[in-house]
Scaffold this motif. Structure first.
Motif, PDB file in Angstrom:
ATOM      1  N   ILE A 228      -6.884  11.737  -3.514  1.00 15.72           N
ATOM      2  CA  ILE A 228      -7.612  10.491  -3.723  1.00 15.72           C
ATOM      3  C   ILE A 228      -8.801  10.422  -2.769  1.00 15.72           C
ATOM      4  N   THR A 229      -9.811   9.661  -3.174  1.00 13.66           N
ATOM      5  CA  THR A 229     -11.012   9.512  -2.337  1.00 13.66           C
ATOM      6  C   THR A 229     -11.137   8.103  -1.767  1.00 13.66           C
ATOM      7  N   ALA A 230     -10.289   7.186  -2.244  1.00 15.98           N
ATOM      8  CA  ALA A 230     -10.352   5.801  -1.764  1.00 15.98           C
ATOM      9  C   ALA A 230      -8.970   5.177  -1.853  1.00 15.98           C
ATOM     10  N   ILE A 231      -8.715   4.248  -0.942  1.00 18.87           N
ATOM     11  CA  ILE A 231      -7.457   3.499  -0.939  1.00 18.87           C
ATOM     12  C   ILE A 231      -7.765   2.010  -0.905  1.00 18.87           C
ATOM     13  N   PHE A 232      -7.129   1.264  -1.817  1.00 19.64           N
ATOM     14  CA  PHE A 232      -7.112  -0.190  -1.686  1.00 19.64           C
ATOM     15  C   PHE A 232      -5.748  -0.579  -1.152  1.00 19.64           C
ATOM     16  N   ALA A 233      -5.718  -1.281  -0.022  1.00 22.08           N
ATOM     17  CA  ALA A 233      -4.466  -1.762   0.567  1.00 22.08           C
ATOM     18  C   ALA A 233      -4.378  -3.263   0.353  1.00 22.08           C
ATOM     19  N   SER A 234      -3.194  -3.752   0.022  1.00 22.19           N
ATOM     20  CA  SER A 234      -3.027  -5.144  -0.373  1.00 22.19           C
ATOM     21  C   SER A 234      -3.119  -6.136   0.779  1.00 22.19           C
ATOM     22  N   ASN A 235      -3.205  -5.662   2.006  1.00 19.53           N
ATOM     23  CA  ASN A 235      -3.623  -6.531   3.109  1.00 19.53           C
ATOM     24  C   ASN A 235      -4.222  -5.685   4.217  1.00 19.53           C
ATOM     25  N   ASP A 236      -4.870  -6.345   5.177  1.00 20.74           N
ATOM     26  CA  ASP A 236      -5.593  -5.629   6.225  1.00 20.74           C
ATOM     27  C   ASP A 236      -4.669  -4.879   7.174  1.00 20.74           C
ATOM     28  N   GLU A 237      -3.475  -5.435   7.412  1.00 22.24           N
ATOM     29  CA  GLU A 237      -2.534  -4.748   8.311  1.00 22.24           C
ATOM     30  C   GLU A 237      -2.204  -3.361   7.760  1.00 22.24           C
ATOM     31  N   MET A 238      -1.911  -3.279   6.481  1.00 22.32           N
ATOM     32  CA  MET A 238      -1.582  -1.989   5.876  1.00 22.32           C
ATOM     33  C   MET A 238      -2.815  -1.105   5.779  1.00 22.32           C
ATOM     34  N   ALA A 239      -3.980  -1.706   5.553  1.00 22.61           N
ATOM     35  CA  ALA A 239      -5.215  -0.924   5.526  1.00 22.61           C
ATOM     36  C   ALA A 239      -5.481  -0.290   6.887  1.00 22.61           C
ATOM     37  N   ALA A 240      -5.197  -1.030   7.964  1.00 24.40           N
ATOM     38  CA  ALA A 240      -5.357  -0.474   9.306  1.00 24.40           C
ATOM     39  C   ALA A 240      -4.390   0.692   9.509  1.00 24.40           C
ATOM     40  N   GLY A 241      -3.190   0.575   8.950  1.00 23.52           N
ATOM     41  CA  GLY A 241      -2.253   1.685   8.998  1.00 23.52           C
ATOM     42  C   GLY A 241      -2.794   2.899   8.264  1.00 23.52           C
TER      43      GLY A 241
ATOM     44  N   ARG B 235       3.131  -4.923   6.603  1.00 24.57           N
ATOM     45  CA  ARG B 235       3.090  -4.653   8.035  1.00 24.57           C
ATOM     46  C   ARG B 235       2.346  -3.345   8.299  1.00 24.57           C
ATOM     47  N   PHE B 236       1.839  -3.224   9.530  1.00 26.71           N
ATOM     48  CA  PHE B 236       1.010  -2.094   9.933  1.00 26.71           C
ATOM     49  C   PHE B 236       1.713  -0.757   9.716  1.00 26.71           C
ATOM     50  N   ASN B 237       2.929  -0.609  10.238  1.00 25.65           N
ATOM     51  CA  ASN B 237       3.621   0.677  10.139  1.00 25.65           C
ATOM     52  C   ASN B 237       3.879   1.080   8.697  1.00 25.65           C
ATOM     53  N   SER B 238       4.110   0.087   7.840  1.00 24.48           N
ATOM     54  CA  SER B 238       4.332   0.422   6.429  1.00 24.48           C
ATOM     55  C   SER B 238       3.052   0.952   5.796  1.00 24.48           C
ATOM     56  N   GLY B 239       1.901   0.523   6.315  1.00 28.26           N
ATOM     57  CA  GLY B 239       0.630   1.051   5.828  1.00 28.26           C
ATOM     58  C   GLY B 239       0.451   2.513   6.200  1.00 28.26           C
TER      59      GLY B 239
END
Length: 341
Positions: A246-259, A228-232
């Protein structure tokens, strides 16, 4: 021809067209696997006889309704919506309809609740979304009840006739290869929630790629979210507070990446100049956020269409794909790390 005064039946159509009842049924349900000549021949007989399928009568004979059930306990509403659209693509202009049923995977009564639902609805078949698709007892329940089923997953969960899957682990490795290629060495991950095979596959792919490149993943470079977004936001805030930066983040879905975008802005970091972010799903938010997000395109709609066709077109399983490769969708949220970062 049918008896005088009686309505034509599917048997009449099959006999006059010189095909089987199953072929007529496939024509009625718009199977994509029929030869054009067969399709036109049967459609011509249907038109000449004035045959109109009677789903109620056929359902009574089969002891099943022409309903597909979509069962899910997925916090990602966009995934459910995309899958639903793919199923509707498959059943459009057919006798079938879709019933969507959310369930609670944490409930001790989940299997009995689903059993009652299947008995009440007399479904033609069910489509199982992760994470409940990963429950072997649920698959066994469907088999025991004679209910067709197809499971969606991030790995091989079942035989091909009961499965549509993606290559999540491989694609996340490709994401890390891409980030390393342009100069990133300190890469963090926002993992998905426990109990999701997709989260496991994506984490394993991330760790494997980092190890292959000889890169460490310190404890502070990994944080878990809930898809979910807020968890991101919360997970990225923890990652960005760690050392070394860190210089980069991989998020396991787009909602968390948007967060993660929001967490970066709260710390005054520019995306992608000071922090690169990559998501997974290629959901609408990835294209609509600014800057547009680089992500992994998960072909959910195509997977759903194939899953539905496996249920409504018996015998077609071998001609329908089970594995759907994802792809990297490069946009504007990734850049080489700046000097000194």
């Amino acid at each position: 021809m049918p008896k005088s005064g009686s309505a034509p039946t599917i048997n009449d159509v099959a006999r006059i067209a010189g095909v089987s009842k199953k072929t007529v049924s496939r024509v009625i349900n718009r199977s994509p696997l029929l030869k054009e000549a067969t399709l036109q021949k049967v459609q011509k007989v249907i038109a000449e006889l004035g045959y109109t399928p009677n789903p109620q009568a056929r359902a009574l004979a089969l002891r099943r309704n022409f309903l597909l059930g979509l069962l899910h306990d997925n916090p990602n509403a966009q995934t459910v919506l995309n899958f639903q659209e793919g199923v509707l693509d498959a059943i459009r202009d057919t006798e079938f309809a879709l019933v969507v049923r959310p369930v609670d995977r944490h409930s001790p009564d989940m299997l009995e609740d689903i059993r009652s639902f299947l008995e009440l609805q007399r479904l033609y078949g069910v489509l199982l979304l992760p994470p409940i698709s990963e429950n072997d007892e649920l698959a066994k329940l469907c088999r025991d009840m004679g209910c067709g089923y197809v499971r969606m997953g991030s790995a091989a969960l079942d035989e091909a006739e009961h499965l549509v899957q993606s290559n999540d682990r491989e694609m996340v490795e490709s994401v890390i290869d891409y980030l390393v290629e342009i100069g990133h060495r300190r890469i963090g991950i926002i993992e998905g929630p426990s109990g999701f095979r997709s989260a496991d596959e994506r984490r394993v792919g991330f760790m494997a790629a980092m190890k292959r490149h000889g890169l460490e993943v310190p404890e502070g470079a990994s944080a878990q979210g809930s898809y979910r977004f807020n968890s991101g936001i919360e997970a990225a805030t923890r990652l960005l507070a760690g050392e070394p930066k860190i210089t980069a983040i991989f998020a396991s879905n787009d909602e968390m990446a948007a967060g993660a975008y929001h967490a970066a802005r709260e710390r005054g970091l520019k995306v992608p100049e000071q922090l690169s972010i990559v998501g997974f799903d290629n959901s609408p938010i990835a294209a609509h956020i600014w800057p547009p997000m680089t992500t992994v395109g998960w072909p959910i709609r195509e997977m759903a269409k194939s899953a539905a066709l496996k249920l409504i077109d018996p015998g077609s399983e071998g001609a329908l794909p089970s594995t759907f490769p994802a792809r990297l969708v490069t946009r504007d949220s990734v850049a080489p790390p700046t000097e000194g970062s």
